[in-house]
Design a protein around this motif. Structure first.
Motif, PDB file in Angstrom:
ATOM      1  N   LEU A   1      22.657  10.436  -2.933  1.00  0.00           N
ATOM      2  CA  LEU A   1      22.463  10.951  -1.574  1.00  0.00           C
ATOM      3  C   LEU A   1      20.976  11.136  -1.244  1.00  0.00           C
ATOM      4  O   LEU A   1      20.193  11.551  -2.085  1.00  0.00           O
ATOM      5  CB  LEU A   1      23.211  12.278  -1.428  1.00  0.00           C
ATOM      6  CG  LEU A   1      23.163  12.990  -0.075  1.00  0.00           C
ATOM      7  CD1 LEU A   1      24.538  13.564   0.283  1.00  0.00           C
ATOM      8  CD2 LEU A   1      22.116  14.107  -0.073  1.00  0.00           C
ATOM      9  N   ILE A   2      20.610  10.800  -0.011  1.00  0.00           N
ATOM     10  CA  ILE A   2      19.290  11.193   0.500  1.00  0.00           C
ATOM     11  C   ILE A   2      19.473  11.846   1.867  1.00  0.00           C
ATOM     12  O   ILE A   2      20.410  11.540   2.600  1.00  0.00           O
ATOM     13  CB  ILE A   2      18.282  10.025   0.623  1.00  0.00           C
ATOM     14  CG1 ILE A   2      18.661   9.078   1.759  1.00  0.00           C
ATOM     15  CG2 ILE A   2      18.147   9.258  -0.680  1.00  0.00           C
ATOM     16  CD1 ILE A   2      17.498   8.195   2.197  1.00  0.00           C
ATOM     17  N   ARG A   3      18.584  12.801   2.175  1.00  0.00           N
ATOM     18  CA  ARG A   3      18.570  13.442   3.498  1.00  0.00           C
ATOM     19  C   ARG A   3      17.394  12.922   4.306  1.00  0.00           C
ATOM     20  O   ARG A   3      16.278  12.785   3.777  1.00  0.00           O
ATOM     21  CB  ARG A   3      18.438  14.959   3.339  1.00  0.00           C
ATOM     22  CG  ARG A   3      19.636  15.614   2.682  1.00  0.00           C
ATOM     23  CD  ARG A   3      19.381  17.094   2.439  1.00  0.00           C
ATOM     24  NE  ARG A   3      18.347  17.311   1.437  1.00  0.00           N
ATOM     25  CZ  ARG A   3      17.688  18.454   1.261  1.00  0.00           C
ATOM     26  NH1 ARG A   3      17.938  19.495   2.040  1.00  0.00           N
ATOM     27  NH2 ARG A   3      16.786  18.564   0.318  1.00  0.00           N
ATOM     28  N   LEU A   4      17.650  12.633   5.576  1.00  0.00           N
ATOM     29  CA  LEU A   4      16.614  12.094   6.463  1.00  0.00           C
ATOM     30  C   LEU A   4      15.892  13.234   7.190  1.00  0.00           C
ATOM     31  O   LEU A   4      16.456  14.317   7.363  1.00  0.00           O
ATOM     32  CB  LEU A   4      17.248  11.162   7.503  1.00  0.00           C
ATOM     33  CG  LEU A   4      18.042   9.969   6.958  1.00  0.00           C
ATOM     34  CD1 LEU A   4      18.519   9.093   8.117  1.00  0.00           C
ATOM     35  CD2 LEU A   4      17.194   9.143   5.981  1.00  0.00           C
ATOM     36  N   PRO A   5      14.676  12.974   7.670  1.00  0.00           N
ATOM     37  CA  PRO A   5      13.977  13.985   8.475  1.00  0.00           C
ATOM     38  C   PRO A   5      14.844  14.377   9.675  1.00  0.00           C
ATOM     39  O   PRO A   5      15.445  13.512  10.317  1.00  0.00           O
ATOM     40  CB  PRO A   5      12.718  13.252   8.958  1.00  0.00           C
ATOM     41  CG  PRO A   5      12.496  12.163   7.950  1.00  0.00           C
ATOM     42  CD  PRO A   5      13.872  11.746   7.498  1.00  0.00           C
TER      43      PRO A   5
ATOM     44  N   HIS B   1       6.567   3.729   4.080  1.00  0.00           N
ATOM     45  CA  HIS B   1       6.555   3.625   5.537  1.00  0.00           C
ATOM     46  C   HIS B   1       6.235   4.964   6.209  1.00  0.00           C
ATOM     47  O   HIS B   1       6.471   5.146   7.401  1.00  0.00           O
ATOM     48  CB  HIS B   1       7.904   3.087   6.037  1.00  0.00           C
ATOM     49  CG  HIS B   1       8.088   1.634   5.736  1.00  0.00           C
ATOM     50  ND1 HIS B   1       8.384   1.167   4.462  1.00  0.00           N
ATOM     51  CD2 HIS B   1       7.987   0.533   6.523  1.00  0.00           C
ATOM     52  CE1 HIS B   1       8.469  -0.148   4.496  1.00  0.00           C
ATOM     53  NE2 HIS B   1       8.229  -0.560   5.739  1.00  0.00           N
ATOM     54  N   GLY B   2       5.739   5.912   5.418  1.00  0.00           N
ATOM     55  CA  GLY B   2       5.302   7.185   6.002  1.00  0.00           C
ATOM     56  C   GLY B   2       6.442   8.101   6.401  1.00  0.00           C
ATOM     57  O   GLY B   2       6.302   8.925   7.298  1.00  0.00           O
TER      58      GLY B   2
ATOM     59  N   LEU C   1      14.980   3.507  -2.228  1.00  0.00           N
ATOM     60  CA  LEU C   1      14.902   3.810  -0.798  1.00  0.00           C
ATOM     61  C   LEU C   1      13.915   4.960  -0.537  1.00  0.00           C
ATOM     62  O   LEU C   1      13.144   4.904   0.420  1.00  0.00           O
ATOM     63  CB  LEU C   1      16.290   4.153  -0.239  1.00  0.00           C
ATOM     64  CG  LEU C   1      16.326   4.508   1.258  1.00  0.00           C
ATOM     65  CD1 LEU C   1      15.660   3.428   2.121  1.00  0.00           C
ATOM     66  CD2 LEU C   1      17.756   4.723   1.742  1.00  0.00           C
ATOM     67  N   LEU C   2      13.907   5.974  -1.412  1.00  0.00           N
ATOM     68  CA  LEU C   2      12.945   7.074  -1.235  1.00  0.00           C
ATOM     69  C   LEU C   2      11.509   6.520  -1.294  1.00  0.00           C
ATOM     70  O   LEU C   2      10.657   6.897  -0.486  1.00  0.00           O
ATOM     71  CB  LEU C   2      13.153   8.161  -2.303  1.00  0.00           C
ATOM     72  CG  LEU C   2      14.457   8.966  -2.187  1.00  0.00           C
ATOM     73  CD1 LEU C   2      14.642   9.871  -3.416  1.00  0.00           C
ATOM     74  CD2 LEU C   2      14.495   9.805  -0.915  1.00  0.00           C
ATOM     75  N   ALA C   3      11.274   5.597  -2.229  1.00  0.00           N
ATOM     76  CA  ALA C   3       9.938   5.003  -2.354  1.00  0.00           C
ATOM     77  C   ALA C   3       9.615   4.131  -1.141  1.00  0.00           C
ATOM     78  O   ALA C   3       8.505   4.172  -0.604  1.00  0.00           O
ATOM     79  CB  ALA C   3       9.862   4.188  -3.645  1.00  0.00           C
ATOM     80  N   HIS C   4      10.600   3.346  -0.704  1.00  0.00           N
ATOM     81  CA  HIS C   4      10.424   2.479   0.462  1.00  0.00           C
ATOM     82  C   HIS C   4      10.079   3.319   1.708  1.00  0.00           C
ATOM     83  O   HIS C   4       9.166   2.992   2.462  1.00  0.00           O
ATOM     84  CB  HIS C   4      11.724   1.687   0.681  1.00  0.00           C
ATOM     85  CG  HIS C   4      11.762   0.892   1.946  1.00  0.00           C
ATOM     86  ND1 HIS C   4      11.289  -0.399   2.036  1.00  0.00           N
ATOM     87  CD2 HIS C   4      12.232   1.206   3.179  1.00  0.00           C
ATOM     88  CE1 HIS C   4      11.462  -0.850   3.268  1.00  0.00           C
ATOM     89  NE2 HIS C   4      12.036   0.105   3.985  1.00  0.00           N
TER      90      HIS C   4
ATOM     91  N   MET D   1       0.850  -1.203   0.000  1.00  0.00           N
ATOM     92  CA  MET D   1       0.000   0.000   0.000  1.00  0.00           C
ATOM     93  C   MET D   1       0.881   1.247   0.000  1.00  0.00           C
ATOM     94  O   MET D   1       1.850   1.328   0.732  1.00  0.00           O
ATOM     95  CB  MET D   1      -0.866  -0.014   1.261  1.00  0.00           C
ATOM     96  CG  MET D   1      -1.868   1.131   1.291  1.00  0.00           C
ATOM     97  SD  MET D   1      -2.745   1.259   2.866  1.00  0.00           S
ATOM     98  CE  MET D   1      -1.500   1.873   3.976  1.00  0.00           C
ATOM     99  N   THR D   2       0.522   2.211  -0.814  1.00  0.00           N
ATOM    100  CA  THR D   2       1.232   3.487  -0.801  1.00  0.00           C
ATOM    101  C   THR D   2       0.578   4.403   0.221  1.00  0.00           C
ATOM    102  O   THR D   2      -0.621   4.645   0.169  1.00  0.00           O
ATOM    103  CB  THR D   2       1.210   4.139  -2.187  1.00  0.00           C
ATOM    104  OG1 THR D   2       1.749   3.205  -3.109  1.00  0.00           O
ATOM    105  CG2 THR D   2       2.053   5.398  -2.205  1.00  0.00           C
ATOM    106  N   VAL D   3       1.359   4.823   1.170  1.00  0.00           N
ATOM    107  CA  VAL D   3       0.815   5.691   2.212  1.00  0.00           C
ATOM    108  C   VAL D   3       0.950   7.130   1.750  1.00  0.00           C
ATOM    109  O   VAL D   3       2.055   7.622   1.543  1.00  0.00           O
ATOM    110  CB  VAL D   3       1.569   5.478   3.534  1.00  0.00           C
ATOM    111  CG1 VAL D   3       0.980   6.370   4.617  1.00  0.00           C
ATOM    112  CG2 VAL D   3       1.483   4.020   3.954  1.00  0.00           C
TER     113      VAL D   3
END
Ligand SMILES: *Cc1c(COP(=O)(O)O)cnc(C)c1O
Length: 406
Positions: free
Chosen positions: A363-367, A325-326, A318-321, A1-3
């Motif tokens: 690269l990705i940045r986390l919250p 997961h919200g 990973l961005l999609a994953h 499911m896409t949240v």
């Protein structure tokens, strides 16, 4: 499911990329500014904010501006750049680091970043210097200092001034000295996404006292109005190139509330940064994901927590994953040297910028925000550690010198 964002917002489980922090005192100070009729600029809150910035960093002069971009534009005007002059800038930065200088007709000469800190690679700097070079721009990515000893030595050898884009680095330091005090001038951002914010604002630190009067004129529409206020002249006039680069007093009131709470904001941000770093170590080691490098002597202000994935496909996956997961994570800059305006207005230093291209796709940045709860941190860590990236198909450019550079 896409949240979706609305679904998760409704259930309260969505972790946004950032939430601008409010200390609670902003409203009080804004009301005070309204009640005392301070709606112009350079009032008592501006004085207070400047005093806090000076005490925090040791800069001799700080000028509040409507943004970091405007602060960079003042710096470009104060450098008296002429069309055809060159300014060395990293390719791994935000557009204004280059655009503010291109506006004066100067040519941004792009230099690649180091594969570990993602800061301007000081080993590539000297080869980018030409007879037309007028300044070196550095940007301390994520508030981790550039190699300022080496960069200062190179700048000194060629008689070139350094200007810092310190949008990430307020409260950061290098060998015990505050970032924003190394360049002759340093631009800061108080945009809503930064550690300290006033919705939209900035500051120019003027560390070379000889430039101070000039930058004050430039910031005040190129007029000598401040001399008029001081009673030094009986009329104020247009005396230089300039623009309307003053921060409004209500925003200075907002900013004062934030700066007063800087230690508390920084403490929470550092806690979250450290939690990510520690709790992701095992997973990152097993999967070939690279965590941030903070060289010895660098005190970083927890502005960004980033990860470098083994490949572009794992970045996207990973961005999609995380979204499923919200959790909202985001990539960062696109290389300037190959951007449409970078190609039009800039020049790429010999050797191009392979590391910048490499990192932009990985690269990705986390919250990361002061109001983030421990359970939100858990949620991000759980979402990440349930992800298995595909192994790298080619080694990182400059991979071999990662060890040497640490
Ligand atoms: C945010 C940012 C800016 C621009 O800041 P504004 O205050 O929005 O103009 C400039 N440079 C870097 C590196 C930034 O991250």
């Amino acid at each position: 499911m896409t949240v979706t964002a609305s679904h998760t917002a409704a259930t309260g489980t969505y972790v946004p990329f950032y939430i601008p922090h409010l200390t609670g005192r902003e409203e009080t100070y804004l009301r005070e500014a309204f009640e005392t009729g301070q709606l112009d600029s350079d009032g008592t809150f501006t004085e207070r904010a400047v005093a806090l910035l000076r005490r925090l960093t040791g800069t001799p002069h700080a000028l509040l501006t409507p943004s970091c971009t405007h602060a960079l534009e003042i710096a470009a005007l104060a450098l008296d750049l002429q069309p055809g002059d060159e300014v060395i800038v990293p390719s791994w930065t935000f557009a204004p680091t280059a655009s503010a200088f291109a506006l004066r007709g100067a040519v941004p000469v792009f230099v690649d970043c180091r594969p570990d800190t993602l800061n301007l690679d000081e080993r590539r700097l000297e080869e980018a210097v030409s007879e037309r070079t007028r300044a070196i721009l550095v940007m301390h990515y994520a508030g981790v200092a550039c190699a300022m000893d080496e960069i200062t030595a190179i700048a000194g050898r060629h008689g070139l001034p350094i200007v810092e884009d310190n949008a990430h680095g307020l409260a950061g330091a290098y060998r015990g000295r505050a970032l924003g005090t190394f360049g002759i001038m340093a631009a800061h951002s108080f945009h809503a996404t930064k550690n300290i914010q006033c919705s939209k604002g900035g500051a120019l630190f003027v560390n070379d006292p000889a430039l101070y009067e000039r930058t004050v004129l430039i910031r005040d529409r190129g007029t000598n109005r401040y001399q008029y206020f001081r009673g030094e002249v009986d009329k104020y006039r247009w005396v230089d190139l300039g623009s309307s680069y003053l921060l409004s007093e209500p925003l200075a009131a907002f900013l004062t509330a934030q700066l007063e709470e800087l230690p508390r904001i920084q403490r929470r941000r550092r806690e979250i940064w450290a939690a990510y770093h520690e709790r992701l170590a095992g997973w990152a080691g097993r999967t070939g994901v690279v965590r941030p490098t903070v060289p010895p002597g660098c005190e970083q202000p927890a502005h960004i927590y980033y990860l470098v994935l083994p490949g572009p496909d794992s970045q996207q996956a990973l961005l999609a994953h995380l979204a499923e997961h919200g959790v909202k994570a985001t990539p960062h800059f696109q290389p300037l040297h190959s951007s449409p305006a970078g190609l039009r207005y800039g020049r790429t230093a010999p050797g191009s910028c392979p590391v910048t291209e490499w990192v932009a796709d990985r690269l990705i940045r986390l919250p990361l925000y002061a109001d983030m709860t421990d359970s939100q941190v858990d949620r991000v860590v759980d979402a990440l550690t349930s992800f298995q990236p595909r192994p790298a198909r080619r080694p990182a450019p400059g991979h071999d010198d990662r060890k040497e550079m640490r």
